[in-house]
Write a protein that holds these residues in place. Structure first.
Motif, PDB file in Angstrom:
ATOM      1  N   ALA A   1      13.155  -6.201   1.454  1.00 58.57           N
ATOM      2  CA  ALA A   1      14.558  -6.031   1.805  1.00 58.57           C
ATOM      3  C   ALA A   1      14.865  -4.607   2.255  1.00 58.57           C
ATOM      4  O   ALA A   1      15.891  -4.377   2.891  1.00 58.57           O
ATOM      5  CB  ALA A   1      15.439  -6.395   0.614  1.00 58.57           C
ATOM      6  N   GLY A   2      14.026  -3.658   1.894  1.00 57.72           N
ATOM      7  CA  GLY A   2      14.219  -2.296   2.387  1.00 57.72           C
ATOM      8  C   GLY A   2      14.819  -1.304   1.408  1.00 57.72           C
ATOM      9  O   GLY A   2      14.979  -0.122   1.743  1.00 57.72           O
ATOM     10  N   ALA A   3      15.157  -1.734   0.191  1.00 59.65           N
ATOM     11  CA  ALA A   3      15.731  -0.804  -0.791  1.00 59.65           C
ATOM     12  C   ALA A   3      14.706   0.274  -1.121  1.00 59.65           C
ATOM     13  O   ALA A   3      13.583  -0.038  -1.508  1.00 59.65           O
ATOM     14  CB  ALA A   3      16.145  -1.546  -2.053  1.00 59.65           C
TER      15      ALA A   3
ATOM     16  N   GLY B   1       1.078   0.187   1.175  1.00 60.19           N
ATOM     17  CA  GLY B   1       0.085   1.193   0.836  1.00 60.19           C
ATOM     18  C   GLY B   1      -0.967   1.339   1.920  1.00 60.19           C
ATOM     19  O   GLY B   1      -1.158   2.410   2.500  1.00 60.19           O
TER      20      GLY B   1
ATOM     21  N   ALA C   1     -11.635  -9.465   2.719  1.00 61.15           N
ATOM     22  CA  ALA C   1     -12.643  -8.721   1.955  1.00 61.15           C
ATOM     23  C   ALA C   1     -13.040  -9.521   0.726  1.00 61.15           C
ATOM     24  O   ALA C   1     -12.192 -10.049   0.005  1.00 61.15           O
ATOM     25  CB  ALA C   1     -12.087  -7.365   1.546  1.00 61.15           C
TER      26      ALA C   1
ATOM     27  N   ASN D   1      -2.456  -5.452  -2.758  1.00 63.08           N
ATOM     28  CA  ASN D   1      -1.379  -5.817  -3.682  1.00 63.08           C
ATOM     29  C   ASN D   1      -2.000  -6.125  -5.054  1.00 63.08           C
ATOM     30  O   ASN D   1      -3.203  -6.296  -5.183  1.00 63.08           O
ATOM     31  CB  ASN D   1      -0.523  -6.967  -3.144  1.00 63.08           C
TER      32      ASN D   1
ATOM     33  N   GLU E   1      -7.714  -6.946   7.207  1.00 59.90           N
ATOM     34  CA  GLU E   1      -6.481  -7.617   6.815  1.00 59.90           C
ATOM     35  C   GLU E   1      -6.714  -9.121   6.807  1.00 59.90           C
ATOM     36  O   GLU E   1      -7.115  -9.695   7.826  1.00 59.90           O
ATOM     37  CB  GLU E   1      -5.343  -7.238   7.770  1.00 59.90           C
ATOM     38  N   ALA E   2      -6.433  -9.746   5.677  1.00 60.96           N
ATOM     39  CA  ALA E   2      -6.687 -11.177   5.519  1.00 60.96           C
ATOM     40  C   ALA E   2      -5.805 -12.028   6.429  1.00 60.96           C
ATOM     41  O   ALA E   2      -6.186 -13.124   6.841  1.00 60.96           O
ATOM     42  CB  ALA E   2      -6.484 -11.584   4.059  1.00 60.96           C
TER      43      ALA E   2
ATOM     44  N   ALA F   1      -0.361 -11.064   6.017  1.00 63.96           N
ATOM     45  CA  ALA F   1      -0.186 -10.802   7.444  1.00 63.96           C
ATOM     46  C   ALA F   1      -0.365  -9.309   7.647  1.00 63.96           C
ATOM     47  O   ALA F   1      -0.235  -8.537   6.690  1.00 63.96           O
ATOM     48  CB  ALA F   1       1.217 -11.208   7.912  1.00 63.96           C
TER      49      ALA F   1
ATOM     50  N   THR G   1       8.534   0.309  -3.297  1.00 61.74           N
ATOM     51  CA  THR G   1       7.827   0.572  -2.045  1.00 61.74           C
ATOM     52  C   THR G   1       7.899   2.024  -1.593  1.00 61.74           C
ATOM     53  O   THR G   1       6.906   2.571  -1.099  1.00 61.74           O
ATOM     54  CB  THR G   1       8.322  -0.393  -0.950  1.00 61.74           C
TER      55      THR G   1
ATOM     56  N   TRP H   1       5.569 -13.999  -4.656  1.00 60.91           N
ATOM     57  CA  TRP H   1       6.073 -14.281  -3.326  1.00 60.91           C
ATOM     58  C   TRP H   1       5.735 -13.057  -2.481  1.00 60.91           C
ATOM     59  O   TRP H   1       6.505 -12.103  -2.443  1.00 60.91           O
ATOM     60  CB  TRP H   1       7.571 -14.528  -3.418  1.00 60.91           C
TER      61      TRP H   1
ATOM     62  N   GLY I   1       1.547  -6.707   5.643  1.00 57.51           N
ATOM     63  CA  GLY I   1       1.711  -7.137   4.252  1.00 57.51           C
ATOM     64  C   GLY I   1       3.152  -7.475   3.934  1.00 57.51           C
ATOM     65  O   GLY I   1       3.895  -7.989   4.785  1.00 57.51           O
ATOM     66  N   THR I   2       3.548  -7.188   2.724  1.00 58.86           N
ATOM     67  CA  THR I   2       4.863  -7.611   2.255  1.00 58.86           C
ATOM     68  C   THR I   2       5.984  -6.745   2.821  1.00 58.86           C
ATOM     69  O   THR I   2       7.161  -7.012   2.585  1.00 58.86           O
ATOM     70  CB  THR I   2       4.845  -7.656   0.712  1.00 58.86           C
TER      71      THR I   2
HETATM   72  C1  LIG Z   1      11.301 -10.929  -0.667  1.00 54.99           C
HETATM   73  C2  LIG Z   1      10.861  -9.549  -1.030  1.00 54.99           C
HETATM   74  C3  LIG Z   1      11.771  -8.497  -1.020  1.00 54.99           C
HETATM   75  C4  LIG Z   1      11.364  -7.205  -1.368  1.00 54.99           C
HETATM   76  N1  LIG Z   1      12.261  -6.189  -1.310  1.00 54.99           N
HETATM   77  C5  LIG Z   1      11.892  -4.932  -1.631  1.00 54.99           C
HETATM   78  C6  LIG Z   1      12.816  -3.849  -1.552  1.00 54.99           C
HETATM   79  O1  LIG Z   1      13.962  -4.007  -1.158  1.00 54.99           O
HETATM   80  N2  LIG Z   1      12.386  -2.616  -1.910  1.00 54.99           N
HETATM   81  C7  LIG Z   1      11.112  -2.388  -2.331  1.00 54.99           C
HETATM   82  O2  LIG Z   1      10.799  -1.248  -2.665  1.00 54.99           O
HETATM   83  N3  LIG Z   1      10.211  -3.391  -2.387  1.00 54.99           N
HETATM   84  C8  LIG Z   1      10.581  -4.654  -2.054  1.00 54.99           C
HETATM   85  N4  LIG Z   1       9.664  -5.671  -2.109  1.00 54.99           N
HETATM   86  C9  LIG Z   1       8.306  -5.362  -2.586  1.00 54.99           C
HETATM   87  C10 LIG Z   1       7.420  -4.762  -1.522  1.00 54.99           C
HETATM   88  O3  LIG Z   1       7.339  -5.608  -0.429  1.00 54.99           O
HETATM   89  C11 LIG Z   1       6.033  -4.538  -2.114  1.00 54.99           C
HETATM   90  O4  LIG Z   1       6.177  -3.747  -3.264  1.00 54.99           O
HETATM   91  C12 LIG Z   1       5.072  -3.801  -1.181  1.00 54.99           C
HETATM   92  O5  LIG Z   1       4.993  -4.377   0.071  1.00 54.99           O
HETATM   93  C13 LIG Z   1       3.710  -3.773  -1.840  1.00 54.99           C
HETATM   94  O6  LIG Z   1       2.829  -3.010  -1.082  1.00 54.99           O
HETATM   95  P1  LIG Z   1       1.279  -3.182  -1.252  1.00 54.99           P
HETATM   96  O7  LIG Z   1       0.652  -2.245  -0.305  1.00 54.99           O
HETATM   97  O8  LIG Z   1       0.973  -3.069  -2.704  1.00 54.99           O
HETATM   98  O9  LIG Z   1       0.967  -4.700  -0.873  1.00 54.99           O
HETATM   99  P2  LIG Z   1       1.365  -5.604   0.388  1.00 54.99           P
HETATM  100  O10 LIG Z   1       2.446  -4.976   1.170  1.00 54.99           O
HETATM  101  O11 LIG Z   1       1.603  -6.955  -0.135  1.00 54.99           O
HETATM  102  O12 LIG Z   1       0.061  -5.595   1.273  1.00 54.99           O
HETATM  103  C14 LIG Z   1      -1.149  -6.162   0.835  1.00 54.99           C
HETATM  104  C15 LIG Z   1      -1.932  -6.657   2.037  1.00 54.99           C
HETATM  105  O13 LIG Z   1      -3.297  -6.831   1.672  1.00 54.99           O
HETATM  106  C16 LIG Z   1      -3.786  -8.009   2.260  1.00 54.99           C
HETATM  107  N5  LIG Z   1      -4.936  -8.455   1.467  1.00 54.99           N
HETATM  108  C17 LIG Z   1      -4.940  -8.860   0.184  1.00 54.99           C
HETATM  109  N6  LIG Z   1      -6.172  -9.173  -0.222  1.00 54.99           N
HETATM  110  C18 LIG Z   1      -6.986  -8.965   0.831  1.00 54.99           C
HETATM  111  C19 LIG Z   1      -8.390  -9.111   1.032  1.00 54.99           C
HETATM  112  N7  LIG Z   1      -9.196  -9.531   0.060  1.00 54.99           N
HETATM  113  N8  LIG Z   1      -8.896  -8.793   2.245  1.00 54.99           N
HETATM  114  C20 LIG Z   1      -8.084  -8.363   3.242  1.00 54.99           C
HETATM  115  N9  LIG Z   1      -6.743  -8.206   3.097  1.00 54.99           N
HETATM  116  C21 LIG Z   1      -6.209  -8.509   1.912  1.00 54.99           C
HETATM  117  C22 LIG Z   1      -2.605  -8.946   2.230  1.00 54.99           C
HETATM  118  O14 LIG Z   1      -2.752  -9.987   3.179  1.00 54.99           O
HETATM  119  C23 LIG Z   1      -1.466  -7.998   2.564  1.00 54.99           C
HETATM  120  O15 LIG Z   1      -1.256  -7.913   3.945  1.00 54.99           O
HETATM  121  C24 LIG Z   1      10.031  -6.966  -1.754  1.00 54.99           C
HETATM  122  C25 LIG Z   1       9.119  -8.017  -1.749  1.00 54.99           C
HETATM  123  C26 LIG Z   1       9.519  -9.299  -1.384  1.00 54.99           C
HETATM  124  C27 LIG Z   1       8.518 -10.390  -1.390  1.00 54.99           C
END
Ligand SMILES: Cc1cc2nc3c(=O)[nH]c(=O)nc-3n(C[C@H](O)[C@H](O)[C@H](O)COP(=O)(O)OP(=O)(O)OC[C@H]3O[C@@H](n4cnc5c(N)ncnc54)[C@H](O)[C@@H]3O)c2cc1C
Ligand code: SF4
Lengths: 523, 178
Positions: free
Chosen positions: A98-100, A21, A234, A270, A40-41, A89, A500, A85, A92-93
């Motif tokens: 996996a990329g689906a 996001g 943050a 997240n 970014e943490a 970084a 995602t 999990w 983020g995640t």
């Molecule tokens: C093993 C694995 C496989 C996956 N496979 C898939 C898949 O195939 N298809 C799919 O659609 N999704 C998949 N996902 C899920 C997908 O990775 C997440 O849904 C997506 O990355 C979430 O996006 P986000 O922006 O909500 O959070 P994130 O991508 O987790 O990003 C959040 C970021 O915010 C940072 N942060 C948090 N708190 C703070 C703070 N207080 N201050 C500063 N920074 C902060 C974190 O460090 C992180 O970098 C998978 C996840 C995992 C773990």
């Protein structure tokens, strides 16, 4: 090229988190000429830094700051300090994922209407629908280079897929293919095609899988409009007497408290950290936390109904070779209540290396029943179940004031109980998964419990009415006009699909909205 | 930030071959443990630092009984529990082993090691599986045993593949029996 902004510069948009996001939002705004500071943490790791080793990579990337758990889910017992999990970084995640990349089905935007009353579920329709999202999905698919969309070819199937496909077809499934993946099947966007190394979860060392750390973040920085502050955590969002947010307090890499002023703040940490930040920002004006007049911040936590099935055969499969998520069965994704539950699920191949298999196949198990399963590791095939779970008000992220992190901030407690619909769907899906492998001659199958959550959704949900949720259809909080939520915590319901692509599509759409409102002077 | 922007740039411009040569340079630091050599007949047990030799031998047997793999020789179990043979850990481990021996004696055996059938040793362990000692040993083995790179080939697992160019030309889809 990166733009350094003054901490007192109150014209910038501050985005917290650089994952699916936040990373996409930062780039999209920067491309439109908006000044952005991303906090970014975590640190920054690029393909050459990623490690093809499960535990070492986990140590490098995973979010391991303390969290606590409660509820009847097995994760609370087996991994009590690790409810999710996910990654800490830059990117983020999206380094782990996996990329689906699947679109929601049309009816999934309207779960309350489609499924009707489900006891104990806090279902709600999204305030947006498939027609509204179609153009944004298309932009997201183009950005991520999703296979089997936009004329991009599918990936080749690996051994794990071939076993899965044969079993699925024997059962009569017809929507069986190598998936719509944000993994290059041919060179795309200056990145290589997949080399089938099989460590997709550990960060793709070829850059073949989309991750925001080496795409959107770098493209945004190249505009000169984006500054990413790494290892900056943050802590609190500040506001003025009129109730508008004015900046963000954060701890820098040396643990010193800093403040960045802001015109707009977007939260994308997240689904645990985003509500935590809103709750930790409580003030005399907002005693229950920022943007929480509905009381819904932290509630309706969803993690998808998941589980895995592994099958052992009398001959080698070597499932770890090639893409981790190498194919899908979509026939069960439909809504068909005659199966005994509402909503649907996808079956997707999955493989774990030996170290993770030992930890996750049956956590806590020991003795020969367990070790003979691992003896069959080379002959194993695996799949993952991902289905829609029911939002429940009591499934919830709250502040745990008894436990603090390295900055002295209360950590989150994550409470989760399965809904009976989740249990019925999981049991049905286990049977189907085991039948797939039985159809190809499995000598043993294992219905494996859910891992710590990889999909974390719903804790700041989107709603038409301010009383039902935290943000409106733009991800803008109902209570505070210049405060947005930009990650998976916006999800009103979870749908059966991996989240995602939808998070990315919503971020692109939100950037468009924010830039438009900024230039109109309404934000 | 300077570094990452430039290396990101470089990465996108690199060919597969260039990436590979970078990887094998990095791979040079990838060294497997100190190369424990299995000595005949539990000679390793006599080389303990902090634990009584008999206690260490019991610990190795216990590790085997928790995660028995008949095709995995003792040396890997020794490596997996060797960390407990230290001044800090010894006291707790000796107490745990004493409890294990007491349980065996309660069943008419001289010690845990003297129980000849795995089934009966496992019964003893089942009865104490909720104890912190058992959970400490079991939990430690999950990584201590299965995260040893030298153990992986015994299960057919190939580990890291980037330095070899992935499996695109090395059998990612070579299944022939279907
Ligand atoms: C093993 C694995 C496989 C996956 N496979 C898939 C898949 O195939 N298809 C799919 O659609 N999704 C998949 N996902 C899920 C997908 O990775 C997440 O849904 C997506 O990355 C979430 O996006 P986000 O922006 O909500 O959070 P994130 O991508 O987790 O990003 C959040 C970021 O915010 C940072 N942060 C948090 N708190 C703070 C703070 N207080 N201050 C500063 N920074 C902060 C974190 O460090 C992180 O970098 C998978 C996840 C995992 C773990
Ligand atoms: S299998 Fe493909 S996508 Fe996965 S890590 Fe390897 S090259 Fe990247």
């Amino acid at each position: 090229m990166t733009a350094p902004f003054e901490q007192t510069d109150d014209s910038v948009v501050v985005i917290i988190g650089t994952g699916a996001g936040g990373g996409v939002l930062a780039n999209e705004l920067a491309q439109k000429g908006v000044s952005v500071v991303s906090l970014e943490a975590g640190g920054r790791y690029l393909p050459e830094d990623f490690i093809n080793d499960e535990w070492e990579s986990f140590g490098q990337l995973a979010w391991t700051d303390p969290r606590t758990t409660s509820g009847d889910w097995r994760v609370a017992k087996d991994f009590s300090g690790l409810p999710a999990w996910i990654v800490k970084a830059v990117g983020g995640t999206t380094t782990h994922w996996a990329g689906a990349s699947l679109r929601f089905q049309e009816h999934e935007w309207k779960a309350a209407t489609t499924y009707g009353e489900v006891q104990g579920a806090n279902l709600l329709d999204w305030p947006i629908d498939a027609a509204e999202m179609a153009p944004w999905y298309e932009k997201a698919e183009t950005k991520l280079g999703v296979t089997r969309t936009g004329g991009r070819p599918g990936l080749p199937g690996n051994n794990n897929y071939k076993v899965f496909e044969k079993g699925a077809k024997a059962l009569g499934y017809s929507e069986v293919h190598t998936g719509r993946m944000a993994i290059n099947s041919e060179d795309y966007d200056g990145r290589l095609a997949c080399q089938q190394t099989g460590f997709c979860f550990q960060g793709c060392k070829w850059g073949a899988k989309w991750s925001s750390v080496y795409t959107d973040i770098e493209y945004g920085e190249a505009t000169g409009n984006l500054e990413v502050r790494e290892r900056c955590h943050a802590a609190r969002i500040l506001h003025d007497d009129s109730g508008k947010v004015t900046g963000v307090e954060y701890f820098d890499a040396d643990g010193n408290l800093q403040m960045q002023a802001a015109r707009i703040v977007c939260v994308a940490g997240n689904s645990f950290e985003s509500p935590r930040l809103l709750l930790n920002s409580a003030s005399s004006m907002f005693p229950d936390g920022l943007a929480n007049s509905s009381g819904q911040v932290g509630r309706n936590y969803m993690r998808h109904m998941t589980g895995s099935v592994y099958g052992v055969f009398d001959k080698p499969v070597r499932m770890w070779r090639g893409t981790t998520m190498a194919g899908i069965v979509q026939d069960e994704a439909k809504h068909d209540p005659s199966r005994g539950f509402v909503g649907g699920f996808e079956l997707e191949t999955l493989s774990l290396g030996l170290p993770f298999m030992a930890a996750f196949l049956d956590p806590g198990a020991w003795g020969r029943e367990f070790t003979t399963a691992l003896d069959g590791y080379e002959n194993m095939a695996g799949l993952w179940i991902v289905g829609e779970d029911m939002p429940q008000e009591t499934n919830r992220v709250t502040l745990n004031h008894d436990v603090t992190d390295q900055f002295g901030l209360p950590v989150v407690n994550v409470h989760f109980d399965d809904h009976p619909n989740d249990v019925a769907m999981r049991n049905y899906a286990y049977e189907k998964g085991m039948a797939i492998y039985d159809a190809v001659g499995a000598t043993r199958t294992f219905p494996t419990p859910p891992y710590p959550s990889t999909h974390n959704l719903g804790t700041n949900r989107m709603s038409e009415n301010a009383r039902d949720g935290v943000v409106n259809k733009w991800g803008q909080t109902h209570d505070v006009a210049n405060l947005f939520v930009s990650d998976g915590s916006q999800f009103t319901t979870g749908a059966a699909e991996n989240p995602t692509l939808t998070i990315v599509a919503l971020a692109i759409r939100q950037a468009d909205h924010i830039a438009r409102e900024m230039s109109a002077g309404t934000l | 930030m300077q570094k990452s922007a430039s290396s990101g740039q470089a990465h996108r411009g690199l060919t597969r071959r260039q990436l590979l040569s970078r990887a094998s340079a990095a791979g040079a630091s990838f060294v497997v443990g100190a190369g424990f050599i299995a000595a005949p007949d539990a000679a390793w047990a006599a080389e303990t630092v902090a634990l009584k030799p008999g206690s260490f031998a019991t610990l190795v047997q216990m590790a085997r009984d928790i995660y028995p793999h008949d095709h995995v020789s003792d040396e890997y179990y020794v490596i997996a529990v060797r960390g407990y043979d230290s001044a800090e850990a010894a006291e707790g481990i000796e107490a745990g082993i004493a409890a294990l021996d007491a349980a065996a004696q309660g069943r008419g055996h001289a010690s845990y090691l003297a129980v000849s059938w795995e089934r009966e040793r496992v019964d003893i362990l089942r009865a104490m599986e909720d104890s912190p000692f058992f959970q400490q040993i079991r939990g430690g083995l999950v990584t201590g045993l299965y995260n040893q790179k030298a153990v992986w080939p015994l299960f057919g697992y190939e580990g890291e593949s980037f330095s070899e160019g992935g499996y695109i030309d090395r059998g990612f889809d070579d299944i022939a029996w279907l």
